[in-house]
Design an enzyme around this catalytic site. Structure first.
Site, PDB file in Angstrom:
ATOM      1  N   VAL A   1       0.812  -1.231   0.000  1.00  0.00           N
ATOM      2  CA  VAL A   1       0.000   0.000   0.000  1.00  0.00           C
ATOM      3  C   VAL A   1       0.840   1.273   0.000  1.00  0.00           C
ATOM      4  O   VAL A   1       0.315   2.359  -0.205  1.00  0.00           O
ATOM      5  CB  VAL A   1      -1.025   0.054   1.169  1.00  0.00           C
TER       6      VAL A   1
ATOM      7  N   SER B   1      -7.750   3.832  15.611  1.00  0.00           N
ATOM      8  CA  SER B   1      -7.303   3.102  16.799  1.00  0.00           C
ATOM      9  C   SER B   1      -7.695   3.896  18.037  1.00  0.00           C
ATOM     10  O   SER B   1      -7.942   5.106  17.942  1.00  0.00           O
ATOM     11  CB  SER B   1      -5.770   2.971  16.761  1.00  0.00           C
TER      12      SER B   1
ATOM     13  N   ASN C   1      -7.243  -1.328   5.647  1.00  0.00           N
ATOM     14  CA  ASN C   1      -6.933  -1.914   6.955  1.00  0.00           C
ATOM     15  C   ASN C   1      -5.430  -2.058   7.207  1.00  0.00           C
ATOM     16  O   ASN C   1      -4.998  -2.055   8.362  1.00  0.00           O
ATOM     17  CB  ASN C   1      -7.628  -3.280   7.037  1.00  0.00           C
TER      18      ASN C   1
ATOM     19  N   LYS D   1      -2.609   7.560  13.525  1.00  0.00           N
ATOM     20  CA  LYS D   1      -4.001   7.118  13.687  1.00  0.00           C
ATOM     21  C   LYS D   1      -4.943   8.314  13.886  1.00  0.00           C
ATOM     22  O   LYS D   1      -6.085   8.291  13.428  1.00  0.00           O
ATOM     23  CB  LYS D   1      -4.099   6.101  14.831  1.00  0.00           C
TER      24      LYS D   1
ATOM     25  N   TYR E   1       2.984   6.618  16.395  1.00  0.00           N
ATOM     26  CA  TYR E   1       1.844   5.779  15.971  1.00  0.00           C
ATOM     27  C   TYR E   1       0.543   6.554  16.190  1.00  0.00           C
ATOM     28  O   TYR E   1      -0.327   6.592  15.301  1.00  0.00           O
ATOM     29  CB  TYR E   1       1.856   4.462  16.764  1.00  0.00           C
TER      30      TYR E   1
END
Ligand SMILES: NC(=O)c1ccc[n+]([C@@H]2O[C@H](COP(=O)([O-])OP(=O)(O)OC[C@H]3O[C@@H](n4cnc5c(N)ncnc54)[C@H](O)[C@@H]3O)[C@@H](O)[C@H]2O)c1
Length: 258
Positions: free
Chosen positions: A63, A141, A89, A158, A154
């Protein structure tokens, strides 16, 4: 069957939540193009599809590579003449204090989580607008909603997914296309297990100690199974959520309710 004959594109289908989603959507009648960088994992997912295996195909797609993603989307539209459901996803996690964070890990987080979701949507939008229907589901998330120790980078990817999803929902609403995200909490997948292992190693404590800490974060005091998250994705993918767009479905055992 809740997604009978719907044409579904799913990234990150070789493991965890993606695999559980592929299996569930297969049972619910979908025709699926399942992609991942991990070919062996994709093969395993296909074998695990008890229902709908003959209606699913697997495709190696990274991706982070815009042209590979475009090829998958173009192929699907040309073959089936529509894309009913697009599920972005694929994701990675890298943790650590910001001051020590390897720049290559930062690039990986941005490239897979943010750019990967962007490419997946970007290349489908022309078709979605043309056909004037469709459901897009992205994976955010709990880390998009709250801070987690050593997860700043991270968390930023998200949180970016949440903003992207909301704004894209506005752009595509006039075309009858819905765009929503799912925010899982601690979900028992290889991603979380490796995250917990790394934290345990770094802190010099047992894996079970860190696992228990994660379990305590939710008010339900356990991890989710990938199937529990897949059920939320199925709802957003199906026509049952026909009045839902721009929303985020938290499947987090109550983690963010505190
Ligand atoms: N497990 C959790 O606790 C949890 C919590 C919140 C959010 N999420 C999110 O859910 C999604 C799925 O995570 P999971 O827990 O199932 O993880 P996982 O590691 O089990 O599966 C992720 C899949 O993405 C694939 N992938 C990674 N890089 C890719 C790339 N460049 N191109 C294509 N595929 C790629 C991997 O090969 C893997 O099959 C991710 O977006 C993740 O951030 C997971």
């Amino acid at each position: 069957m809740r997604v009978k004959d719907k044409i579904v594109i799913l990234t990150g289908a070789a493991s965890g939540i993606g695999r559980a989603t592929a299996i569930l959507l297969g049972k619910e009648g979908a025709i699926q193009v399942l992609s991942d960088v991990d070919e062996k994992g994709l093969e395993e997912t296909l074998q695990l599809l008890k229902k709908g295996r003959d209606r699913a195909e697997i495709m190696k797609v990274d991706v982070t590579d815009s042209s590979q993603v475009k090829k998958m989307i173009d192929y699907t539209y040309k073959k089936y003449g529509r894309i009913d459901v697009l599920i972005a996803n694929a994701g990675v996690v890298r943790v650590g204090p910001v001051e020590d964070f390897p720049d290559e890990d930062y690039d990986l987080l941005i490239n897979v989580n943010l750019k990967g979701t962007y490419y997946t949507c970007k290349h489908a939008i022309l078709y979605l607008k043309k056909q004037r229907f469709g459901s897009v589901v992205t994976l955010a998330s709990v880390a998009a909603h709250i801070g987690q120790v050593n997860h700043a980078n991270y968390c930023s990817t998200k949180a970016g997914i949440l903003g992207f999803t909301r704004a894209l929902a506005l752009d595509l609403a006039p075309y009858g296309v819905r765009v929503n995200s799912v925010s899982p909490g601690a979900t028992d997948t290889p991603m979380l297990v490796s995250d917990v292992r790394k934290q345990a190693r770094e802190r010099g404590v047992d894996y079970e100690v860190v696992r228990k800490e994660f379990e305590e974060e939710g008010v339900l005091k356990r991890w989710a199974t990938p199937d529990e998250v897949a059920l939320g994705i199925l709802y957003l993918a199906s026509d049952e959520s026909s009045y839902t767009t721009g929303s985020d479905l938290r499947i987090d055992g109550g983690w963010t309710t505190r």
